[in-house]
Design a protein around this motif. Structure first.
Motif, short mmCIF file in Angstrom:
data_model
loop_
_atom_site.label_atom_id
_atom_site.label_comp_id
_atom_site.label_asym_id
_atom_site.label_seq_id
_atom_site.Cartn_x
_atom_site.Cartn_y
_atom_site.Cartn_z
N TYR A 59 1.97 -0.31 -28.13
CA TYR A 59 3.34 -0.34 -27.61
C TYR A 59 3.71 -1.79 -27.37
N LEU A 60 4.91 -2.16 -27.77
CA LEU A 60 5.39 -3.52 -27.63
C LEU A 60 6.15 -3.67 -26.31
N TYR A 61 5.98 -4.81 -25.68
CA TYR A 61 6.57 -5.06 -24.37
C TYR A 61 7.69 -6.08 -24.52
N HIS A 62 8.92 -5.60 -24.41
CA HIS A 62 10.09 -6.46 -24.60
C HIS A 62 10.64 -6.84 -23.24
N PHE A 63 10.35 -8.07 -22.82
CA PHE A 63 10.76 -8.55 -21.49
C PHE A 63 11.07 -10.04 -21.58
N PRO A 64 12.10 -10.41 -22.36
CA PRO A 64 12.34 -11.83 -22.61
C PRO A 64 12.68 -12.64 -21.37
N ALA A 65 13.20 -12.00 -20.30
CA ALA A 65 13.46 -12.75 -19.07
C ALA A 65 12.18 -13.31 -18.48
N GLN A 66 11.05 -12.63 -18.74
CA GLN A 66 9.77 -13.08 -18.22
C GLN A 66 8.96 -13.80 -19.29
N SER A 67 8.93 -13.25 -20.49
CA SER A 67 8.10 -13.84 -21.54
C SER A 67 8.80 -14.96 -22.29
N ALA A 68 10.13 -14.94 -22.28
CA ALA A 68 10.96 -15.88 -23.05
C ALA A 68 10.77 -15.71 -24.55
N VAL A 69 10.21 -14.57 -24.97
CA VAL A 69 10.00 -14.30 -26.39
C VAL A 69 10.57 -12.91 -26.69
N LEU B 46 11.85 -9.56 -28.76
CA LEU B 46 11.40 -8.80 -29.92
C LEU B 46 12.62 -8.16 -30.56
N THR B 47 12.84 -8.41 -31.83
CA THR B 47 14.06 -7.96 -32.49
C THR B 47 13.85 -6.64 -33.22
N VAL B 48 14.95 -5.97 -33.52
CA VAL B 48 14.90 -4.75 -34.31
C VAL B 48 14.27 -5.01 -35.67
N PRO B 49 14.65 -6.06 -36.41
CA PRO B 49 13.99 -6.30 -37.70
C PRO B 49 12.49 -6.51 -37.58
N ALA C 215 18.29 -1.20 -25.19
CA ALA C 215 17.53 0.04 -25.31
C ALA C 215 18.15 0.98 -26.34
N GLU C 216 19.47 1.07 -26.31
CA GLU C 216 20.16 1.92 -27.28
C GLU C 216 19.89 1.46 -28.71
N GLY C 217 19.84 0.15 -28.91
CA GLY C 217 19.56 -0.38 -30.24
C GLY C 217 18.20 0.06 -30.76
N PHE C 218 17.19 0.01 -29.90
CA PHE C 218 15.86 0.46 -30.31
C PHE C 218 15.85 1.96 -30.59
#
Length: 315
Positions: A138-148, A150-153, A179-182
């Motif tokens: 499972y991928l963890y999408h948290f750019p506010a914390q990781s600054a990285v 994860l895109t839909v592509p 979330a809706e995009g994913f």
């Protein structure tokens, strides 16, 4: 469609600590079991709320082992195993697989900023290949914390390359459009999307989310379960209103310290306030304010937790 491995309500489990800031395995396991008995279907272990990146590699292994040894069902655990480097991420992930965890939650490598999509794809691909199968990712999408981010592509490429292995994403942006995009891009393929914001649960379930993984579920999981089970109608709407208020209360102070304060006051157990730097305890004014905010949510008191906490404190 493949059944969601962690479908339902998952709390981002807080890691209890002793006064010397070493992990408190007894309290952590006891809280995990209380959550599973009070609304949670599963537990996100050693994520942001669990302060994973404040613990060393050996400590993280022992925390997970101790949960299993203390009879927390391993099939309900989704440990965070993502680190800044390939080797440690693979080691922690294999360790989780050996213990019997169905899946792991992977942060992107978060030290080097602005990595290319090609670099992220290469990293996740290398991790998955080195883990060697038998484990859902499972991928963890948290750019506010990781600054990285994860895109839909990027996720699409990983799904194509590793079907049945890359199983879902935790989206901690708090942005419903994200979330809706994913969900719109991948849910029809059995991809599991778990919002990390309690206030989005009912809305995201309505369009195909698999459940949630949230910090405030440490307090509000029984209301989250009502929303998950009912989806709509007066009972679900009332429970969602509690989640909305809980999200606001949790966000009114530094999140982890605030949740620890609520647990400490709910149990009468000072030990819940222990927190590793650079995170710090709340000031007395903050502590009083967040408690008052939580009292206004309708989520308190926490059933059975006070008696349980007092018995632990006496040990």
């Amino acid at each position: 469609m493949t059944k969601a491995l962690y479908g339902g309500v998952n709390a981002a489990l807080i890691t209890a600590m002793h006064a010397d800031l070493s992990p408190d395995h007894v309290r952590t396991a006891a809280h995990a079991k209380w959550l599973l008995a009070n609304g949670c279907d599963g537990l996100g272990v050693l994520g942001t709320t669990g302060e994973a990146n404040s613990f060393g590699l050996g400590e993280r292994r022992v925390i997970l082992e101790s949960l299993v040894q203390n009879d927390v069902p391993v099939t309900r655990l989704m440990p965070g195993t993502g680190t800044t480097n390939l080797s440690d991420t693979v080691e922690l992930s294999r360790h989780a697989r050996e213990l019997g965890c169905p899946g792991v939650l992977l942060l992107p490598p978060f030290y080097y900023k602005n990595p290319s999509e090609e670099g992220l794809y290469a990293y996740f691909s290398e991790v998955i290949e080195r883990i060697g199968g038998g484990l859902a990712v499972y991928l963890y999408h948290f750019p506010a914390q990781s600054a990285v981010p994860l895109t839909v592509p990027l996720i699409g490429r990983l799904l194509e390359a590793f079907p049945g292995v890359v199983r879902g994403v935790k989206d901690s942006t708090g942005d419903p459009a994200q979330a809706e995009g994913f969900i719109k891009a991948f849910a029809s393929r059995g991809f599991e999307v778990y919002p990390g914001a309690d206030n989005l649960l009912q809305r995201m379930l309505g369009i195909g989310a698999a459940g949630c993984i949230t910090a405030a579920a440490n307090i509000v999981a029984r209301f989250s379960q009502v929303v998950y089970a009912k989806r709509s109608g007066p009972e679900a709407d009332a429970a969602q209103a509690v989640l909305n208020a809980g999200r606001a209360a949790a966000s009114s102070v530094p999140l982890i310290a605030g949740l620890r304060e609520v647990l400490a006051r709910s149990t009468g157990d000072e030990a819940w306030r222990h927190i590793r730097p650079p995170n710090t305890r709340l000031s007395p004014a903050q502590a009083d304010a967040v408690w008052a905010a939580w009292e206004g949510t309708g989520a308190l008191p926490l059933p059975g937790l006070a008696e349980h906490g007092l018995s632990l404190a006496a040990e």
